[in-house]
Design a protein around this motif. Structure first.
Motif, short mmCIF file in Angstrom:
data_model
loop_
_atom_site.label_atom_id
_atom_site.label_comp_id
_atom_site.label_asym_id
_atom_site.label_seq_id
_atom_site.Cartn_x
_atom_site.Cartn_y
_atom_site.Cartn_z
N GLN A 1 0.85 -1.19 0.00
CA GLN A 1 0.00 0.00 0.00
C GLN A 1 0.88 1.24 0.00
OE1 GLN A 1 -3.20 -0.26 2.99
NE2 GLN A 1 -2.54 -2.36 3.35
N GLY A 2 0.36 2.34 -0.53
CA GLY A 2 1.18 3.52 -0.67
C GLY A 2 2.16 3.34 -1.81
N GLU A 3 3.26 4.07 -1.78
CA GLU A 3 4.22 4.00 -2.88
C GLU A 3 5.62 4.34 -2.37
OE1 GLU A 3 4.58 5.63 -7.47
OE2 GLU A 3 3.88 7.01 -5.92
N LEU A 4 6.60 3.64 -2.93
CA LEU A 4 8.00 3.96 -2.70
C LEU A 4 8.62 4.34 -4.04
CD1 LEU A 4 10.68 4.03 -1.10
CD2 LEU A 4 10.93 1.58 -1.61
N VAL A 5 9.20 5.53 -4.10
CA VAL A 5 9.93 5.97 -5.28
C VAL A 5 11.38 6.15 -4.88
CG1 VAL A 5 10.16 7.68 -7.11
CG2 VAL A 5 7.90 7.10 -6.22
N SER A 6 12.26 5.39 -5.53
CA SER A 6 13.69 5.42 -5.21
C SER A 6 14.42 6.20 -6.30
CB SER A 6 14.24 3.99 -5.13
OG SER A 6 13.51 3.22 -4.18
N PHE A 7 15.17 7.19 -5.90
CA PHE A 7 15.91 8.02 -6.83
C PHE A 7 17.37 7.57 -6.85
CE2 PHE A 7 12.18 10.40 -5.92
CZ PHE A 7 11.90 11.15 -7.05
N GLU A 8 17.93 7.47 -8.04
CA GLU A 8 19.31 7.04 -8.20
C GLU A 8 19.94 7.76 -9.38
OE1 GLU A 8 22.78 5.94 -7.87
OE2 GLU A 8 21.44 5.05 -6.36
N ARG A 9 21.17 8.22 -9.19
CA ARG A 9 21.86 8.95 -10.26
C ARG A 9 22.43 8.01 -11.31
NH1 ARG A 9 26.15 12.79 -7.43
NH2 ARG A 9 26.50 13.31 -9.63
N ARG A 10 22.84 6.80 -10.90
CA ARG A 10 23.53 5.89 -11.82
C ARG A 10 22.66 4.70 -12.18
NH1 ARG A 10 29.57 4.71 -9.88
NH2 ARG A 10 29.48 3.61 -11.87
N GLU A 11 22.49 4.47 -13.46
CA GLU A 11 21.68 3.36 -13.95
C GLU A 11 22.27 2.02 -13.52
OE1 GLU A 11 18.83 1.12 -15.39
OE2 GLU A 11 18.71 3.31 -15.55
N GLU A 12 23.62 1.94 -13.40
CA GLU A 12 24.25 0.67 -13.00
C GLU A 12 23.81 0.26 -11.60
OE1 GLU A 12 27.73 3.13 -14.73
OE2 GLU A 12 25.67 3.50 -14.05
N PHE A 13 23.74 1.22 -10.68
CA PHE A 13 23.28 0.90 -9.33
C PHE A 13 21.80 0.51 -9.35
CE2 PHE A 13 26.65 3.81 -7.20
CZ PHE A 13 27.59 2.79 -7.31
N ALA A 14 21.02 1.22 -10.16
CA ALA A 14 19.59 0.93 -10.26
C ALA A 14 19.36 -0.50 -10.75
CB ALA A 14 18.91 1.93 -11.19
#
Length: 348
Positions: free
Chosen positions: A127-140
């Motif tokens: 429920q709800g939402e988690l948005v994770s921000f990341e600068r590098r696509e490799e880490f994502a």
């Protein structure tokens, strides 16, 4: 809704954790025809598949291993890492201090290897939402694989936004819509204006930083911003105990400093905190603060604060490892769905 962890006999396609008499752990994915190799011989996966969780299996060399499904803590400590993870002791405090609950709108930056994301998603319970921000696509990519390996795919209430938080946050959220923000980054003070704009009044901000200089800089930046309550800082240390008969004492080793947590609440727009009572203590001059926490952004690098980095080659390998784990979990999840459907048809 996020699926519950598996239970019942071990099945092909899921993780198993084997513990030897000395407490050494081996985690592997069960496959048809697979084997676990050690200095004490091998164990066929077929000997584990179908037996109850918490059973003992014996290698060809006569060594006994306890077979258990790994807990989320075990998975996080053994999963492929792109960036350093937030340890479970700190993750637990973040969940408590940020008051993470089902239905909340949560932002984290950066995502790293997905360790904190896993805890946040479990607490949100679909429920709800988690948005994770990341600068590098490799880490994502590493984080996506690690999360999918636990949940059998990427949860519907989770997504990763690529980019610098101060630029990407206004793009992803309307002002005053975010309940909780957790910042795990090199210079969280750079993002305070964007974070304050996105948060609801009363929302909770938690900053996780590794060094005392970062802690000091972000605390002063929060005070200078004026849109938050007085920041509170602490750290968590875990010391195990040896308990055997009358030999009861602290362990010789402990998990001590990993990072500092700094927490503050978002004030309502236009609100000014009551002025603090002045004391005789002097906080220091501007020159002192500049020497301790430089204002030049170029001074704050991974090297200067002692953060460990991994090479691009190693990062790509760990990304592939994480994706393999996700593929295993996806197959296991589909097998559970197919088995449930078949059993339902048989009962009709």
């Amino acid at each position: 809704m996020i699926q519950s962890p598996p239970s019942g006999p071990f099945r092909a396609g899921e993780r198993v954790q084997l513990t030897d008499p000395k407490g050494r752990l081996t985690t592997t994915w069960l496959t048809e025809g697979g084997q676990v190799h050690s200095q004490y011989g091998t164990i066929d996966h077929a000997a584990i598949i179908g037996i109850p969780d918490g059973s003992v299996v014996t290698s060809t060399g006569g060594m006994e291993y306890l077979a258990l499904r790994p807990l989320l803590t075990d998975v996080i400590m053994s999963m492929p890492r792109g960036a350093a993870i937030i340890y479970p002791k700190d993750s637990a405090m973040i969940l408590a201090k940020a008051d993470i609950r089902p239905g909340a709108q949560v932002v984290e930056a950066g995502v790293g290897s997905g360790a904190l994301s896993l805890w946040l998603l479990r607490m949100l319970a679909g429920q709800g939402e988690l948005v994770s921000f990341e600068r590098r696509e490799e880490f994502a990519e590493v984080a996506r694989g690690n999360v999918a390996s636990v949940y059998g795919g990427e949860p519907d209430n989770w997504r990763i936004a690529i980019g610098d938080l101060q630029d990407a946050l206004p793009r992803e959220f309307e002002p005053g819509t975010v309940d909780r923000v957790i910042l795990d980054m090199l210079a969280p003070w750079e993002c305070l204006p964007a974070v304050a704009e996105a948060m609801i009044p009363g929302g909770v901000l938690v900053c996780y930083v590794a060094t005392a200089t970062q802690l000091s800089r972000v605390a002063e930046a929060i005070r200078e911003h004026g849109g938050f309550t007085e920041p509170e800082a602490d750290e968590t240390m875990v010391r195990g105990w040896h308990v055997e008969g009358l030999a009861v004492r602290p362990d010789h080793r402990m998990v001590a400093h990993t990072g500092f947590l700094l927490t503050a609440r978002r004030l309502a727009p236009g609100t000014t905190l009551p002025e603090k009572r002045k004391t005789s203590k002097v906080a220091g001059t501007d020159a002192d603060r500049e020497a301790w926490t430089p204002s030049d952004p170029e001074a704050w690098t991974e090297a200067t604060v002692g953060e460990r980095t991994v090479s691009d080659k190693v990062l790509r390998k760990r990304g592939r490892d994480a994706q393999r784990g996700a593929a295993h979990a996806a197959r296991d999840s589909q097998e559970i769905i197919d088995t449930t459907a078949t059993e339902g048809q048989d009962s009709l």
